[in-house]
Design a protein around this motif. Structure first.
Motif, mmCIF file in Angstrom:
data_model
loop_
_atom_site.group_PDB
_atom_site.id
_atom_site.type_symbol
_atom_site.label_atom_id
_atom_site.label_comp_id
_atom_site.label_asym_id
_atom_site.label_seq_id
_atom_site.Cartn_x
_atom_site.Cartn_y
_atom_site.Cartn_z
ATOM 1 N N ASP A 101 65.255 -20.124 55.609
ATOM 2 C CA ASP A 101 66.176 -21.008 54.963
ATOM 3 C C ASP A 101 65.340 -21.777 53.900
ATOM 4 O O ASP A 101 65.652 -22.968 53.622
ATOM 5 C CB ASP A 101 66.899 -21.979 55.840
ATOM 6 N N GLU A 102 64.593 -20.892 53.267
ATOM 7 C CA GLU A 102 63.561 -21.292 52.181
ATOM 8 C C GLU A 102 63.980 -20.628 50.640
ATOM 9 O O GLU A 102 64.386 -19.399 50.821
ATOM 10 C CB GLU A 102 62.151 -21.239 52.155
ATOM 11 N N ILE A 103 64.050 -21.490 49.739
ATOM 12 C CA ILE A 103 64.285 -20.815 48.543
ATOM 13 C C ILE A 103 62.802 -20.764 47.895
ATOM 14 O O ILE A 103 62.020 -21.831 47.685
ATOM 15 C CB ILE A 103 65.247 -21.970 47.556
ATOM 16 N N VAL A 104 62.672 -19.599 47.195
ATOM 17 C CA VAL A 104 61.527 -19.314 46.356
ATOM 18 C C VAL A 104 61.752 -18.538 45.026
ATOM 19 O O VAL A 104 62.699 -17.977 44.884
ATOM 20 C CB VAL A 104 60.652 -18.277 47.264
ATOM 21 N N GLU A 105 60.656 -18.925 44.202
ATOM 22 C CA GLU A 105 61.032 -18.390 42.881
ATOM 23 C C GLU A 105 59.979 -17.513 42.227
ATOM 24 O O GLU A 105 58.931 -17.917 42.356
ATOM 25 C CB GLU A 105 61.272 -19.535 41.701
ATOM 26 N N TYR A 106 60.407 -16.121 42.358
ATOM 27 C CA TYR A 106 59.365 -15.380 41.755
ATOM 28 C C TYR A 106 59.531 -14.758 40.311
ATOM 29 O O TYR A 106 60.672 -14.636 39.902
ATOM 30 C CB TYR A 106 59.471 -14.069 42.630
ATOM 31 N N THR A 107 58.459 -14.558 39.600
ATOM 32 C CA THR A 107 58.390 -13.988 38.204
ATOM 33 C C THR A 107 58.041 -12.602 38.523
ATOM 34 O O THR A 107 56.797 -12.264 38.930
ATOM 35 C CB THR A 107 57.684 -14.671 37.224
ATOM 36 N N ILE A 108 58.860 -11.492 38.051
ATOM 37 C CA ILE A 108 58.389 -10.148 38.156
ATOM 38 C C ILE A 108 57.677 -9.579 36.978
ATOM 39 O O ILE A 108 58.101 -9.755 35.943
ATOM 40 C CB ILE A 108 59.912 -9.328 38.413
ATOM 41 N N VAL A 109 56.598 -9.165 37.388
ATOM 42 C CA VAL A 109 55.600 -8.642 36.052
ATOM 43 C C VAL A 109 55.028 -7.305 36.640
ATOM 44 O O VAL A 109 55.216 -6.855 37.597
ATOM 45 C CB VAL A 109 54.413 -9.734 36.073
ATOM 46 N N GLY A 110 54.318 -6.582 35.631
ATOM 47 C CA GLY A 110 53.586 -5.518 35.909
ATOM 48 C C GLY A 110 52.447 -5.770 36.635
ATOM 49 O O GLY A 110 51.829 -7.008 36.764
ATOM 50 N N SER A 111 51.957 -4.825 37.362
ATOM 51 C CA SER A 111 50.884 -5.173 38.351
ATOM 52 C C SER A 111 49.521 -5.571 37.862
ATOM 53 O O SER A 111 48.792 -6.184 38.569
ATOM 54 C CB SER A 111 50.636 -3.567 39.077
ATOM 55 N N ALA A 112 49.432 -5.398 36.591
ATOM 56 C CA ALA A 112 48.308 -5.692 35.922
ATOM 57 C C ALA A 112 48.126 -7.356 35.837
ATOM 58 O O ALA A 112 46.970 -7.875 35.588
ATOM 59 C CB ALA A 112 47.932 -5.172 34.572
ATOM 60 N N GLU A 113 49.301 -7.986 35.844
ATOM 61 C CA GLU A 113 49.251 -9.216 35.429
ATOM 62 C C GLU A 113 49.820 -10.179 36.783
ATOM 63 O O GLU A 113 50.181 -11.427 36.775
ATOM 64 C CB GLU A 113 49.895 -9.877 34.647
ATOM 65 N N ALA A 114 49.993 -9.426 38.035
ATOM 66 C CA ALA A 114 50.410 -9.835 39.220
ATOM 67 C C ALA A 114 49.503 -11.131 39.802
ATOM 68 O O ALA A 114 48.134 -11.049 39.588
ATOM 69 C CB ALA A 114 50.736 -9.159 40.263
ATOM 70 N N ASP A 115 49.892 -12.237 40.180
ATOM 71 C CA ASP A 115 49.235 -13.366 40.650
ATOM 72 C C ASP A 115 50.047 -14.014 41.938
ATOM 73 O O ASP A 115 50.670 -14.846 41.375
ATOM 74 C CB ASP A 115 48.890 -14.320 39.565
ATOM 75 N N PRO A 116 49.844 -13.368 43.079
ATOM 76 C CA PRO A 116 50.896 -13.902 43.921
ATOM 77 C C PRO A 116 50.571 -15.452 44.245
ATOM 78 O O PRO A 116 51.561 -16.119 44.725
ATOM 79 C CB PRO A 116 50.257 -13.220 45.332
ATOM 80 N N TYR A 117 49.521 -15.945 43.949
ATOM 81 C CA TYR A 117 49.178 -17.549 44.312
ATOM 82 C C TYR A 117 50.207 -18.543 43.235
ATOM 83 O O TYR A 117 50.530 -19.354 43.344
ATOM 84 C CB TYR A 117 47.976 -18.085 44.006
ATOM 85 N N GLU A 118 50.474 -17.761 42.008
ATOM 86 C CA GLU A 118 51.404 -18.448 41.019
ATOM 87 C C GLU A 118 52.816 -17.796 41.136
ATOM 88 O O GLU A 118 53.373 -17.916 40.139
ATOM 89 C CB GLU A 118 50.725 -18.117 39.549
ATOM 90 N N LEU A 119 53.127 -17.011 42.289
ATOM 91 C CA LEU A 119 54.380 -16.550 42.338
ATOM 92 C C LEU A 119 54.774 -15.586 41.413
ATOM 93 O O LEU A 119 55.805 -15.469 41.088
ATOM 94 C CB LEU A 119 55.487 -17.461 42.624
ATOM 95 N N ARG A 120 53.947 -14.698 40.776
ATOM 96 C CA ARG A 120 54.003 -13.502 39.693
ATOM 97 C C ARG A 120 53.943 -12.451 40.468
ATOM 98 O O ARG A 120 52.639 -12.102 40.686
ATOM 99 C CB ARG A 120 53.379 -13.945 38.724
ATOM 100 N N ILE A 121 54.794 -11.565 40.876
ATOM 101 C CA ILE A 121 54.659 -10.549 41.762
ATOM 102 C C ILE A 121 54.878 -9.337 40.957
ATOM 103 O O ILE A 121 55.745 -9.195 39.998
ATOM 104 C CB ILE A 121 55.569 -10.801 42.954
#
Length: 158
Positions: A101-121
């Motif tokens: 029951d948690e809300i999360v916001e992800y930005t979908i990016v290419g693998s070269a710029e992914a940063d899970p700590y900034e929720l860029r997956i």
């Protein structure tokens, strides 16, 4: 074998270009100075400062080559082509984890710029891959290392 293109947002392209510039102009000069200083110590056969500086130089050059290669294969996602109707590379998606029951916001990016700590997956990650093409209101089962979790897509923005 065809080289795989590197998908980047405009922000990701800028970051790679900035990193490359920093490596070429600042880090190379710093490492060269350390090598020069280590050479001044004399006997290179037992000079740990020289060995460390040469190793660092190799790492910097390897990183430069990797970034230059990424830029050669880069395809920048045109922001005007990004629709907020479905999840795609360059969109930000708000999801609700139905188990916790948690809300999360992800930005979908290419693998070269992914940063899970900034929720860029990455679009290639299990979560990113499963969310691609989904619309607001859809519930998806996502295979994660701990099993399967369910997310409901709440909002998609550019």
């Amino acid at each position: 074998m065809t080289e795989k293109e590197v998908l980047l947002t405009a922000q990701g392209l800028k970051k790679i270009e900035d990193d490359l510039e920093q490596l070429k102009t600042v880090r190379r000069r710093e490492v060269a100075g350390r090598i020069k200083q280590a050479i001044a110590f004399g006997d290179l056969s037992e000079n740990s400062e020289y060995d460390e500086a040469k190793n660092e130089q190799a790492q910097v050059e390897e990183r430069i080559a990797k970034l230059e290669n990424m830029l050669r294969k880069a395809r920048v996602i045109d922001e005007s082509e990004i629709s907020s109707d479905v999840v795609s590379i360059g969109t930000t998606v708000e999801v609700k984890d139905l188990e916790y029951d948690e809300i999360v916001e992800y930005t979908i990016v290419g693998s070269a710029e992914a940063d899970p700590y900034e929720l860029r997956i990455s679009n290639e990650s299990p979560v990113g891959r499963t969310l691609l093409g989904r619309k607001v209101g859809e519930v998806v089962d996502i295979q994660i290392p701990d099993g399967v979790t369910q997310y409901k897509v709440l909002k998609i923005t550019r």
